[in-house]
Each structure stands twice: as structure tokens, then as C-alpha cells.
Design a protein around this motif. Structure first.
Motif, PDB file in Angstrom:
ATOM      1  N   TYR A  60       0.864  -1.273  -0.023  1.00  0.00           N
ATOM      2  CA  TYR A  60      -0.081  -0.165  -0.050  1.00  0.00           C
ATOM      3  C   TYR A  60       0.869   1.319  -0.058  1.00  0.00           C
ATOM      4  N   VAL A  61       2.019   1.191   0.899  1.00  0.00           N
ATOM      5  CA  VAL A  61       2.763   2.349   0.942  1.00  0.00           C
ATOM      6  C   VAL A  61       3.836   2.490  -0.323  1.00  0.00           C
ATOM      7  N   MET A  62       4.173   1.498  -1.014  1.00  0.00           N
ATOM      8  CA  MET A  62       4.977   1.451  -2.146  1.00  0.00           C
ATOM      9  C   MET A  62       4.052   1.978  -3.345  1.00  0.00           C
ATOM     10  N   SER A  63       2.799   1.540  -3.236  1.00  0.00           N
ATOM     11  CA  SER A  63       1.892   1.881  -4.201  1.00  0.00           C
ATOM     12  C   SER A  63       1.435   3.375  -4.355  1.00  0.00           C
ATOM     13  N   TYR A  64       1.395   3.783  -2.976  1.00  0.00           N
ATOM     14  CA  TYR A  64       1.095   5.355  -2.828  1.00  0.00           C
ATOM     15  C   TYR A  64       1.943   6.277  -3.251  1.00  0.00           C
ATOM     16  N   LEU A  65       3.185   5.729  -3.254  1.00  0.00           N
ATOM     17  CA  LEU A  65       4.477   6.609  -3.242  1.00  0.00           C
ATOM     18  C   LEU A  65       4.975   6.239  -4.735  1.00  0.00           C
ATOM     19  N   LYS A  66       4.068   5.475  -5.673  1.00  0.00           N
ATOM     20  CA  LYS A  66       4.440   5.130  -7.017  1.00  0.00           C
ATOM     21  C   LYS A  66       5.822   4.488  -7.161  1.00  0.00           C
ATOM     22  N   LEU A  67       6.135   3.685  -6.094  1.00  0.00           N
ATOM     23  CA  LEU A  67       7.482   3.059  -6.222  1.00  0.00           C
ATOM     24  C   LEU A  67       7.414   1.823  -6.695  1.00  0.00           C
ATOM     25  N   PHE A  69       6.543  -6.942  -5.671  1.00  0.00           N
ATOM     26  CA  PHE A  69       6.793  -5.464  -5.823  1.00  0.00           C
ATOM     27  C   PHE A  69       7.374  -5.183  -7.261  1.00  0.00           C
ATOM     28  N   LEU A  70       8.060  -6.264  -7.869  1.00  0.00           N
ATOM     29  CA  LEU A  70       8.411  -5.787  -9.202  1.00  0.00           C
ATOM     30  C   LEU A  70       7.725  -6.110 -10.132  1.00  0.00           C
ATOM     31  N   GLN A  71       7.089  -5.388 -11.003  1.00  0.00           N
ATOM     32  CA  GLN A  71       6.081  -5.690 -12.095  1.00  0.00           C
ATOM     33  C   GLN A  71       6.683  -5.027 -13.407  1.00  0.00           C
TER      34      GLN A  71
END
Length: 280
Positions: free
Chosen positions: A131-138, A220-222
Motif C-alpha cells: 500500500y505504501v509503495m503503491s501510494y509513493l508510486k515505487l 513489488f517488481l512488475q
């Protein structure tokens, strides 16, 4: 009595060597089987996986390398492992020094905290981290993922580096202080060279963990351009899942750098573990 003692030593020596040989065979047999089958076509493997290859042609290796795009995967794996090692070395060196040279309730609480963290599975944090990584676009970028891998490896690295710092004589730091060195100079110019075996040990452990990581990287790696070598091998299972020869070749391509790296550094790695196991 002397003859009986000599016979007993010989029996013990033979038994120990027999057990060691058995363990070596048990460890090397699967790797040898993968190597042999990586040079064989699928039909030959199904017919007899223990048979010797008719020829050692690198057809399966070239197919695995091109279709799995291991060039991209190796580049991303190296970047991920290197960034993770740098982060862990920096933080564990500072933290290990503090935990080894300071006393008090705060230090004891920190030790307990890191012990507890080591027992918590990473699966509990995947959803909030995503959720945090998606919010930060990372999501889908390699370097930010190294911070997650570093956080996972830091507790063990801290305990290892703390042990190495505990083995450094206090007189060494006291002499540097008398000469006017501040904490930064003491740490980087006096202590760091002494605990260099520990730094190498931590680097090897963290590097291998980062290279073999699958759960976090697959989460996390897409995008294929961001896949590590491990994910590239996994992506082959859909297209070449029915061709065991190519899959075996891909597996060897993945593990060969790890085996070579560990063979080169094993002496320093073992020396580091031994020299850091005196105090705790």
C-alpha cells in the motif's frame, strides 16, 4: 592400551570421513543431476534422468538465456543486491558499534526489539508495504525494493557486527580517543579495518539473500524490464514448463554466479564467522 587407543582413533577418523563423504554426495548429487540434464533434450530426460548426455552442446543454455532474458535479470539482480548490501553495511556498522560500546536500558531494549523482529515473518508486512509503495508510486522499481530487503536483513547483520565490535580491544579505541579522534574517526578509520572480516561476512550473507529473493521481488517488481534473474527463471515455467532440459539450463544459469561467488569468498566468509563467534 596404546594399540587399542590407536585403533579407536582410526575407527573414529574413518567414521567421521565416511559421514562427511556421505554429506558431500548428498549435497552435490542434485546439482550434478541438474548439470547433466541441462545438456539433454526433454525426451532423453523423461526416458532416463540419470543417463549421460549424448553431447555437451549448449543448445538448452542459449535457448534459456535468450527466452528468459537473463541479461536484464542479471543487471537488476546485481543492482538490487549491491544497493541492499550498501544499506545493510552502513546501518549495521553504525548500529553494531553502538550496541557493542554502549550500556543501559535503551541498548538492552534495542537488542530485545531486534531479536523479536527476526522472528516475525515478512508475510505480515506485505500488504501495508505494498500500500505504501503503491501510494509513493515505487512499485516496479528496483532500487526502492532494496530498502525492504535491507530492513529484513538488518537485524541479523546488527547482531553479527555487534559481536565483531565486542571482540575489538577497548584499548584500541581509548588510544584513538587520547590522540584526539572523534567518534566518526574511531569508527571508520580505527574500528572498521579491524572488523573487516565481519563486513565481508555480512556482505556475503546479504548478497546471497538478495540474489535469491523471490517473495518480495515477485510482489513489488512488475514489468519484465524490472524482473530479477529469479523472476526471469520463474517466467520461463509458463512457456517452457514442459521442457525440462531448458528449465534445468535456466536454473544453472541462475545459480552458477552464486556458486562461483561463494567458492571465491568461502574462506573469508568462514574466517569471519569463526572470528566473530568468540563473544556474544
Amino acid at each position: 592400551m596404546a594399540v587399542m587407543g590407536k585403533k579407536k582413533r582410526i575407527v573414529t577418523l574413518v567414521t567421521v570421513h565416511a559421514i562427511l563423504i556421505l554429506l558431500v554426495i548428498t549435497a552435490l548429487f542434485p546439482i550434478a543431476l541438474v548439470v547433466l540434464n541441462s545438456f539433454k533434450p526433454h525426451v532423453a530426460i523423461v526416458a532416463n534422468p540419470l543417463s549421460w548426455p549424448e553431447s555437451f552442446t549448449p543448445v538448452n543454455y542459449s535457448s534459456a538465456w535468450s527466452y528468459a532474458k537473463f541479461g536484464i535479470g542479471f543487471k537488476n539482480s546485481i543492482i538490487l543486491a549491491a544497493c541492499t548490501i550498501v544499506i545493510v553495511l552502513f546501518t549495521s556498522t553504525l548500529g553494531g558499534y553502538v550496541l557493542a560500546t554502549r550500556r543501559g536500558k535503551v541498548v538492552n531494549l534495542a537488542l530485545v526489539y531486534f531479536m523479536i523482529v527476526m522472528t516475525i515473518p515478512i508475510q505480515l508486512f506485505l500488504f501495508p508495504l505494498y500500500y505504501v509503495m503503491s501510494y509513493l508510486k515505487l512499485v516496479g522499481t528496483v532500487v526502492p525494493i532494496s530498502f525492504i530487503l535491507a530492513a529484513r536483513n538488518i537485524p541479523l547483520a546488527l547482531f553479527l557486527m555487534r559481536t565483531f565490535f565486542l571482540n575489538v580491544p577497548k584499548e584500541l579505541e581509548e588510544a584513538a580517543r587520547i590522540d584526539g579522534a572523534n567518534t566518526g574517526h574511531v569508527l571508520w578509520y580505527v574500528m572498521a579495518p579491524v572488523v573487516s572480516p565481519g563486513l565481508l561476512t555480512v556482505s556475503v550473507i546479504v548478497g546471497l539473500n538478495a540474489w535469491n529473493e523471490f517473495l518480495i521481488t515477485s510482489t513489488f517488481l512488475q514489468g519484465e524490464k524490472n524482473f530479477t534473474a529469479t523472476l526471469m527463471l520463474r517466467s520461463m515455467s509458463g512457456q517452457f514448463g514442459s521442457d525440462i532440459g531448458i528449465m534445468m539450463a535456466g536454473a544453472m544459469i541462475l545459480i552458477a554466479p552464486v556458486l562461483i561467488f561463494f567458492m571465491i569468498t568461502q574462506r573469508y566468509f568462514i574466517d569471519g564467522l569463526v572470528s566473530g563467534s568468540v563473544k556474544g
